[in-house]
Design a protein around this motif. Structure first.
Motif, PDB file in Angstrom:
ATOM      1  N   SER A 136       0.905  -1.245  -0.024  1.00 23.70           N
ATOM      2  CA  SER A 136       0.024   0.070  -0.082  1.00 23.70           C
ATOM      3  C   SER A 136       0.895   1.249   0.000  1.00 23.70           C
ATOM      4  O   SER A 136       2.043   1.274   0.333  1.00 23.70           O
ATOM      5  CB  SER A 136      -0.826  -0.092   1.148  1.00 23.70           C
ATOM      6  N   ALA A 139       1.190   5.914   4.633  1.00 26.30           N
ATOM      7  CA  ALA A 139       0.087   6.402   5.422  1.00 26.30           C
ATOM      8  C   ALA A 139      -0.282   7.633   5.196  1.00 26.30           C
ATOM      9  O   ALA A 139      -1.348   8.136   5.247  1.00 26.30           O
ATOM     10  CB  ALA A 139       0.429   6.278   7.120  1.00 26.30           C
ATOM     11  N   ASP A 140       0.596   8.654   4.903  1.00 26.17           N
ATOM     12  CA  ASP A 140       0.525  10.026   4.794  1.00 26.17           C
ATOM     13  C   ASP A 140      -0.397  10.279   3.475  1.00 26.17           C
ATOM     14  O   ASP A 140      -0.899  11.513   3.394  1.00 26.17           O
ATOM     15  CB  ASP A 140       1.791  10.776   4.674  1.00 26.17           C
ATOM     16  N   PRO A 142      -2.647   7.627   1.392  1.00 21.26           N
ATOM     17  CA  PRO A 142      -2.916   6.227   1.328  1.00 21.26           C
ATOM     18  C   PRO A 142      -3.725   6.071   0.010  1.00 21.26           C
ATOM     19  O   PRO A 142      -3.716   4.835  -0.330  1.00 21.26           O
ATOM     20  CB  PRO A 142      -4.007   6.103   2.589  1.00 21.26           C
TER      21      PRO A 142
END
Length: 333
Positions: A136, A139-140, A142
């Motif tokens: 993926s 996280a910053d 997504p």
């Protein structure tokens, strides 16, 4: 000064209509006509189960997927990490599981999630199909919006380099040196913004710099070469190819296999498409699957140098011809 004739007014309106129609077609057609076709995915499990699932999905979603059968989960995951497939259907544990890689393409990952619903109707009634995202984006970011948004600046960076250097610098060596220098500095700046500020890129900073710099260099040197050989018409032709063909068909926002017909494959042969796929590989997959993109970009860069050299040789030949044709002026003593 007398007003322009009405025929010129109509001609200007017709020209502007043609231009806006071409722009709309170039940028909207790939999105409007996008669909899933021949997306490579792996299917892991016993041969009988693999055959049953692939046949069922082939009937429900004809021509959507290009299946690769593997023996186990580990083999399927390795194909995903090597960027040979976009995801997998894992049948090894009895209960089907869908493995996605949203970093490779968020849109394909969404399509694969719908496969879970299709699997629930293929012989395992009431079974819950799990979905696991193997790779993926950070996280910053997504949704991977930063990388998708970077597609246009990458093209514009190469185009502006060629246009500005043609206007500001004289001398072939200085223009090429200027283009290569900006490719490096622009790559450093763009990567720092995307990776450290927006948090859109993972992986090695220097590898990402290399991907962006190579894309800018391939685009700018190609345009400089066309300008050297053909003048401003060459610069306009190259810009049109990069902007109106290369950018819409790059597949950076979705995936090449989501674009209509042959357009996705064509886009991967142009710098915007190859550059987007190379950056995705370096940012999320440790460089896996980058060979084709590097070859394409290196080929365009080499072509730009060849065109530039050919243009310089042509200019020197024309200068010699003009000097030879100038009649000698008799000198009176």
């Amino acid at each position: 000064m007398s007003p322009s004739p009405w025929s010129r007014v109509l001609g200007a309106a017709a020209l502007l209509t043609a231009i806006i129609s071409v722009l709309l077609t170039a940028f909207a057609w790939p999105s409007v006509r996008s669909s899933v076709h021949d997306v490579p995915i792996a299917v892991a499990g016993p041969a009988a189960a693999v055959e049953q699932v692939t046949a069922a999905l082939g009937e429900k979603m004809p021509d959507a997927f290009d299946f690769t059968a593997v023996a186990d989960t580990k083999a399927a995951e390795q194909l995903i990490l090597d960027r040979e497939v976009y995801g997998a259907i894992d049948l090894t544990a009895g209960t089907p599981q869908v493995i996605t890689a949203s970093a490779a393409s968020a849109q394909v990952a969404q399509v694969l999630q719908t496969v879970g619903a299709a699997l629930s109707q293929t012989g395992t009634p009431g079974a819950t199909v799990a979905v696991r995202d193997l790779v993926s984006p950070p996280a910053d970011d997504p949704r991977g919006a930063g990388l998708a948004a970077a597609a246009l600046p990458l093209v514009m960076g190469g185009m502006l380099t060629a246009i500005l250097l043609t206007r500001m610098l004289q001398g072939s060596g200085r223009r090429i040196a200027g283009a290569l220098t900006f490719a490096v500095t622009g790559g450093l700046a763009m990567t720092a913004i995307l990776q450290f500020w927006f948090g859109s890129l993972g992986g090695s900073y220097l590898a990402n710099v290399g991907a962006i710099s190579l894309t800018i260099a391939a685009t700018s040197l190609t345009l400089l070469g066309l300008e050297s050989l053909l003048g401003y018409p060459g610069l306009g032709l190259g810009s049109a190819i990069m902007m109106l063909i290369g950018n819409p068909l790059s597949g950076t926002v979705s995936a090449p296999q989501m674009l209509p017909g042959w357009s996705g494959a064509l886009g991967q042969l142009l710098p915007p498409g190859a550059g987007g796929q190379l950056l995705r590989s370096t940012a999320y997959f440790d460089g896996a699957g980058s060979t084709h993109a590097i070859i394409v970009l290196a080929g365009w860069l080499a072509l730009g140098v060849v065109l530039y050299v050919a243009g310089g040789m042509r200019a020197r030949r024309n200068d010699r011809t003009e000097a030879h044709d100038i009649p000698a002026v008799p000198v009176q003593v």
